[in-house]
Design an enzyme around this catalytic site. Structure first.
Site, PDB file in Angstrom:
ATOM      1  N   GLU A   1       0.831  -1.204   0.000  1.00 35.53           N
ATOM      2  CA  GLU A   1       0.000   0.000   0.000  1.00 35.53           C
ATOM      3  C   GLU A   1       0.869   1.259   0.000  1.00 35.53           C
ATOM      4  O   GLU A   1       1.850   1.352   0.745  1.00 35.53           O
ATOM      5  CB  GLU A   1      -0.917  -0.025   1.228  1.00 35.53           C
ATOM      6  CG  GLU A   1      -1.959   1.066   1.264  1.00 35.53           C
ATOM      7  CD  GLU A   1      -2.949   0.883   2.414  1.00 35.53           C
ATOM      8  OE1 GLU A   1      -3.987   1.560   2.416  1.00 35.53           O
ATOM      9  OE2 GLU A   1      -2.686   0.049   3.308  1.00 35.53           O
TER      10      GLU A   1
ATOM     11  N   LYS B   1      -9.169   3.515  -2.738  1.00 37.06           N
ATOM     12  CA  LYS B   1      -9.562   2.743  -1.554  1.00 37.06           C
ATOM     13  C   LYS B   1     -10.948   3.176  -1.098  1.00 37.06           C
ATOM     14  O   LYS B   1     -11.262   4.365  -1.053  1.00 37.06           O
ATOM     15  CB  LYS B   1      -8.541   2.941  -0.430  1.00 37.06           C
ATOM     16  CG  LYS B   1      -8.694   1.981   0.745  1.00 37.06           C
ATOM     17  CD  LYS B   1      -7.521   2.118   1.708  1.00 37.06           C
ATOM     18  CE  LYS B   1      -7.586   1.090   2.828  1.00 37.06           C
ATOM     19  NZ  LYS B   1      -6.420   1.187   3.737  1.00 37.06           N
TER      20      LYS B   1
ATOM     21  N   CYS C   1      -5.956  -3.465   1.781  1.00 32.05           N
ATOM     22  CA  CYS C   1      -5.682  -3.573   3.213  1.00 32.05           C
ATOM     23  C   CYS C   1      -6.934  -3.705   4.068  1.00 32.05           C
ATOM     24  O   CYS C   1      -7.498  -4.780   4.206  1.00 32.05           O
ATOM     25  CB  CYS C   1      -4.841  -2.389   3.671  1.00 32.05           C
ATOM     26  SG  CYS C   1      -4.049  -2.668   5.277  1.00 32.05           S
TER      27      CYS C   1
ATOM     28  N   PRO D   1      21.751   3.058  28.931  1.00 35.80           N
ATOM     29  CA  PRO D   1      22.018   2.961  30.365  1.00 35.80           C
ATOM     30  C   PRO D   1      21.618   1.558  30.843  1.00 35.80           C
ATOM     31  O   PRO D   1      20.439   1.224  30.872  1.00 35.80           O
ATOM     32  CB  PRO D   1      21.119   4.039  30.972  1.00 35.80           C
ATOM     33  CG  PRO D   1      20.771   4.950  29.831  1.00 35.80           C
ATOM     34  CD  PRO D   1      20.722   4.067  28.628  1.00 35.80           C
ATOM     35  N   LEU D   2      22.603   0.754  31.182  1.00 36.28           N
ATOM     36  CA  LEU D   2      22.376  -0.646  31.544  1.00 36.28           C
ATOM     37  C   LEU D   2      22.377  -0.773  33.057  1.00 36.28           C
ATOM     38  O   LEU D   2      23.423  -0.705  33.706  1.00 36.28           O
ATOM     39  CB  LEU D   2      23.475  -1.513  30.921  1.00 36.28           C
ATOM     40  CG  LEU D   2      23.303  -3.029  30.950  1.00 36.28           C
ATOM     41  CD1 LEU D   2      21.999  -3.458  30.292  1.00 36.28           C
ATOM     42  CD2 LEU D   2      24.480  -3.698  30.260  1.00 36.28           C
ATOM     43  N   SER D   3      21.189  -0.958  33.641  1.00 40.14           N
ATOM     44  CA  SER D   3      21.028  -0.855  35.085  1.00 40.14           C
ATOM     45  C   SER D   3      21.285  -2.142  35.847  1.00 40.14           C
ATOM     46  O   SER D   3      21.473  -2.120  37.050  1.00 40.14           O
ATOM     47  CB  SER D   3      19.609  -0.373  35.402  1.00 40.14           C
ATOM     48  OG  SER D   3      18.680  -1.404  35.110  1.00 40.14           O
ATOM     49  N   GLY D   4      21.249  -3.263  35.150  1.00 39.97           N
ATOM     50  CA  GLY D   4      21.295  -4.539  35.853  1.00 39.97           C
ATOM     51  C   GLY D   4      19.920  -5.098  36.132  1.00 39.97           C
ATOM     52  O   GLY D   4      19.785  -6.180  36.711  1.00 39.97           O
ATOM     53  N   GLY D   5      18.874  -4.370  35.704  1.00 36.59           N
ATOM     54  CA  GLY D   5      17.498  -4.847  35.837  1.00 36.59           C
ATOM     55  C   GLY D   5      17.023  -5.502  34.557  1.00 36.59           C
ATOM     56  O   GLY D   5      17.683  -5.430  33.512  1.00 36.59           O
ATOM     57  N   ILE D   6      15.832  -6.082  34.618  1.00 32.96           N
ATOM     58  CA  ILE D   6      15.372  -6.906  33.495  1.00 32.96           C
ATOM     59  C   ILE D   6      14.958  -6.064  32.290  1.00 32.96           C
ATOM     60  O   ILE D   6      15.052  -6.520  31.143  1.00 32.96           O
ATOM     61  CB  ILE D   6      14.220  -7.826  33.950  1.00 32.96           C
ATOM     62  CG1 ILE D   6      14.095  -9.004  32.974  1.00 32.96           C
ATOM     63  CG2 ILE D   6      12.906  -7.063  34.079  1.00 32.96           C
ATOM     64  CD1 ILE D   6      13.283 -10.145  33.512  1.00 32.96           C
ATOM     65  N   ASP D   7      14.509  -4.823  32.501  1.00 32.29           N
ATOM     66  CA  ASP D   7      14.069  -4.008  31.369  1.00 32.29           C
ATOM     67  C   ASP D   7      15.245  -3.595  30.481  1.00 32.29           C
ATOM     68  O   ASP D   7      15.211  -3.774  29.253  1.00 32.29           O
ATOM     69  CB  ASP D   7      13.317  -2.770  31.865  1.00 32.29           C
ATOM     70  CG  ASP D   7      11.957  -3.121  32.446  1.00 32.29           C
ATOM     71  OD1 ASP D   7      11.358  -4.096  31.969  1.00 32.29           O
ATOM     72  OD2 ASP D   7      11.504  -2.422  33.353  1.00 32.29           O
ATOM     73  N   SER D   8      16.280  -3.024  31.073  1.00 33.46           N
ATOM     74  CA  SER D   8      17.441  -2.652  30.254  1.00 33.46           C
ATOM     75  C   SER D   8      18.136  -3.898  29.732  1.00 33.46           C
ATOM     76  O   SER D   8      18.735  -3.882  28.648  1.00 33.46           O
ATOM     77  CB  SER D   8      18.406  -1.777  31.056  1.00 33.46           C
ATOM     78  OG  SER D   8      18.923  -2.474  32.176  1.00 33.46           O
TER      79      SER D   8
END
Length: 712
Positions: free
Chosen positions: A43, A112, A173, A355-362
């Site tokens: 499309e 369309k 579509c 920013p890598l925090s050590g938590g599961i999200d990052s």
């Protein structure tokens, strides 16, 4: 009679007219090289689907015609019927159109008729639906096109294309998803081949709906269905997930990939029109067909079988293929990774900073980048020149370099930068987890302590006001406690952007990095994050994914990506680590602070957005769902607490970092979830009705055989 057909999926980019034109012509060339005589594209493929308000500009229409002029004159477009998507102005109204071309001429233009105008889509803002069903008008062509085709006018409207050997009908579509889809009446009027050009976005667990609708359509009607879809990031929050397909008589004959880094994919199948006609010999179908209203037919002097009766040089596609679907964990690994690669290569930056925090999200965000690097390495190993060229440029290699990004960790060390930003409240375990994960995936990692910066900001406040705020565990008020947490979070954002701009410089490289956020969809829904903290980034790969799905993804990636370090993230208690430990030495708990579990948040989000529940109707539904293990009063408390915290934090959605859309209950205020940001947070009338009903309903949770259970 045998017939070769084709569908394509293209990685188009909004307003990239030259690039889009090149990819369209390349797809036509690939189709012809495989013996195809009909090509269908996605499309609005000429300007890109995601132009948004640029569709209101005359320039977008003009440049689309200029691209079509190039296609009409190309050798690739000769000897093949092509279905091309672009916007067209007819009688001062903008229409989302398919332009059918053959041998340098325009056969017809099909606008369309039914628009997608909810969720992520705003088509009625940009286009007018064609309401004159089965009616055709004459469209006056621009001068540049007249000079090429020799045509003054072409048919414009709801018609079908008739070749010497079959009839082709166009469906766009959303029209497939409507209750009275055009393919029904077209099929009854003798259309045997249906084309559907789509701009359908990826969402977890969604693909099967499209495929089921196409299988059902061709099973009831009989016919060949060619579905072409956009794929990739074309400039906004959506990832279009391709998966173009060819179906016949309820069976899938061919399907394109859903997640890939290639710019052009073409699928073909050789099918038997005789099988379609045999499928349609059912008595009841013939009776309905005899009563069907006729479509105007626009005739093309060609045969799709090439005039041979039987297609020469191609084996017939026999039987159906097994349709497989990615698991949600695989979708999380692949969808955002493909989107991030498109974003990185098209933004012309030198990599990502997290920013890598050590938590599961990052951790999940970093793992998705690892997945992206794996996809790049795989594509490079297969010789994908576009991926290799982009990777060399991003990695800072010269044009004549022989560098091949075939090692995911080595490539990550060049383009992915991570940083642990600790304070005195950070745990040694989180610091170690961040360092170990960075080492496992190959990111360039730095580790810092930001207490000096935090103390400096607090010192400024104390100098000006003469007062020193304290944490709650040290006698401070809630306001003091929250302010001291927020300044740490916001300083991380400031440091993240400084490091993103200068880390490449410290390594002797040029350019900057895009900052990644890592707030999941449930925390955004609850407002459980600091406004303008390190979640305030350039893009957020996990902003459309629930915490529940992220945990499952990490468990999947531990095995499938061979990353044993990920188990330690699953075992850790989610914590912001922004306050000192209390006397019990128990770390700060996200779920305890939110007053609800992540699983409960997912349920609240689904009911609020997907099932369109206000507080009162949500309470009624949850009494049915949770009533066996929670009392009506307990459920009432949870519902009221959710809506109160949702209401007071709704303003945060106006500044939400752009996220890859993945979940149907996303609270993204900017595109998807258009709601007020100033609420009467006590919901006085609604909460009174909930309390009254909760006091009257029986408590099923106390009945024998009902154990108290978590929503988990």
């Amino acid at each position: 009679m045998h017939l070769v057909t084709v569908a394509t999926q293209l990685d188009q980019w909004a307003l990239d007219f030259e690039g889009n034109c090149e990819r369209i012509i390349r797809s036509i060339a690939i189709a012809k090289s495989r013996g195809a005589t009909l090509r269908v594209g996605p499309e609005l493929e000429v300007p890109g689907y995601g132009c948004l308000d640029h569709f209101l500009e005359g320039d977008t229409i003009l440049h689309s015609w200029e691209v079509l002029a190039q296609i009409l004159q190309s050798e690739e477009a000769k000897g093949i019927v092509c279905d091309i998507g672009m916007p067209i102005t007819h009688k001062n109204c903008n229409y989302n159109c398919r332009v059918i071309i053959h041998d340098g001429k325009i056969v017809m233009i099909r606008p369309k008729m039914w628009m997608a105008n909810d969720g992520n889509y705003r088509e009625l803002r940009h286009f007018t639906p064609w309401h004159k069903h089965r009616q055709v008008e004459q469209h006056s062509l621009p001068g540049m096109i007249k000079r090429i085709t020799g045509q003054q006018y072409v048919p414009f409207g709801d018609a079908v294309v008739s070749t010497e050997d079959t009839v082709i009908g166009v469906e766009l579509c959303e029209e497939l998803f409507t209750p009275a889809s055009p393919h029904i009446q077209m099929g009854l009027d003798g259309v045997e081949i249906f084309t559907n050009s789509s701009g359908s976005h990826h969402e977890l667990r969604k693909l099967n709906r499209r495929i089921d609708l196409i299988k059902e359509a061709t099973m009831k009607l009989g016919g060949i269905y060619l579905y072409a879809n956009q794929r990739g990031c074309d400039g906004d929050r959506l990832y279009y997930d391709g998966a173009c397909l060819i179906a016949m008589n309820g069976q899938i004959l061919a399907r394109g990939p859903q997640f890939t880094l290639s710019d052009v994919d073409v699928i073909t199948a050789t099918v038997d029109l005789g099988a379609v006609r045999a499928h349609r010999t059912v008595s009841s179908r013939r009776m309905q067909s005899a009563q069907a209203e006729s479509y105007e037919r626009v005739y093309v002097d060609t045969r799709l079988d090439g005039g041979q009766g039987i297609r020469v040089g191609d084996e017939e596609t026999k039987g159906s293929m097994e349709v497989s679907y990615h698991t949600p964990e695989e979708e999380i690994a692949l969808g955002p990774a493909c989107w991030l690669w498109d974003y990185l290569r098209r933004s012309r930056t030198q990599g990502y900073f997290l920013p890598l925090s050590g938590g599961i999200d990052s951790c999940a965000t970093a793992t998705i980048i690892h997945s992206m690097c794996r996809l790049v390495a795989s594509a490079a190993s297969e010789g994908n020149e576009q991926v290799i060229t982009d990777a060399r440029r991003i990695a800072g290699e010269p044009e004549d370099s022989k560098y091949l990004p075939t090692d995911p960790k080595e490539f990550a060390s060049r383009i992915f930068h991570t940083c642990y930003m600790g304070t005195q409240h950070s745990g040694a375990d989180t610091r170690k987890r961040a360092k170990d994960l960075a080492e496992a995936i190959g990111s360039y990692h730095v580790d810092l302590n930001m207490d000096t910066a935090v103390s400096a900001v607090q010192g400024i406040f104390s100098f000006v006001t003469g007062k020193t705020p304290q944490f709650a565990s040290r006698g401070g008020s809630n306001a003091e406690n929250l302010a001291l947490q927020n300044i740490q979070a916001r300083l991380r954002m400031v440091l993240a952007y400084m490091f993103a701009q200068l880390l490449p410089w410290t390594r002797g490289k040029v350019g900057g990095l895009l900052v990644l956020g890592s707030a999941n969809v449930d925390e955004s829904l609850r407002g459980y994050y600091t406004k303008y903290d390190c979640s305030a980034a350039d893009v957020n790969p996990i902003g459309g994914i629930s915490k529940t799905d992220l945990k499952k993804f990490i468990g999947w990636a531990e095995v499938n990506f061979d990353l044993p370090i990920l188990q330690s993230f699953l075992d850790a208690v989610p914590s912001a680590e922004l306050i000192p430990l209390g006397e019990d030495n128990v770390p700060q708990s996200d779920e305890q602070e939110m007053g609800m579990s992540y699983n409960e948040l997912s349920v609240f989000g689904r009911l609020r957005k997907v099932e369109k529940c206000g507080p009162y109707s949500m309470f009624g539904k949850l009494v049915q769902e949770w009533g066996s293990f929670l009392s009506p009063v307990e459920i009432a408390h949870k519902v009221k607490h959710f809506f109160f915290t949702y209401a007071i934090n709704r303003h945060k959605m106006t500044t939400l970092t752009p996220s890859v859309h993945m979940e149907s209950y996303s609270p993204d205020d900017n595109r998807f979830d258009l709601r007020p940001f100033l609420y009467p947070s006590q919901f006085t009338h609604q909460f009174k009705k909930i309390d009254k009903l909760a006091s009257e309903l029986p408590n099923r949770a106390t009945q024998p055989g009902n154990d108290k259970a978590k929503v988990d």
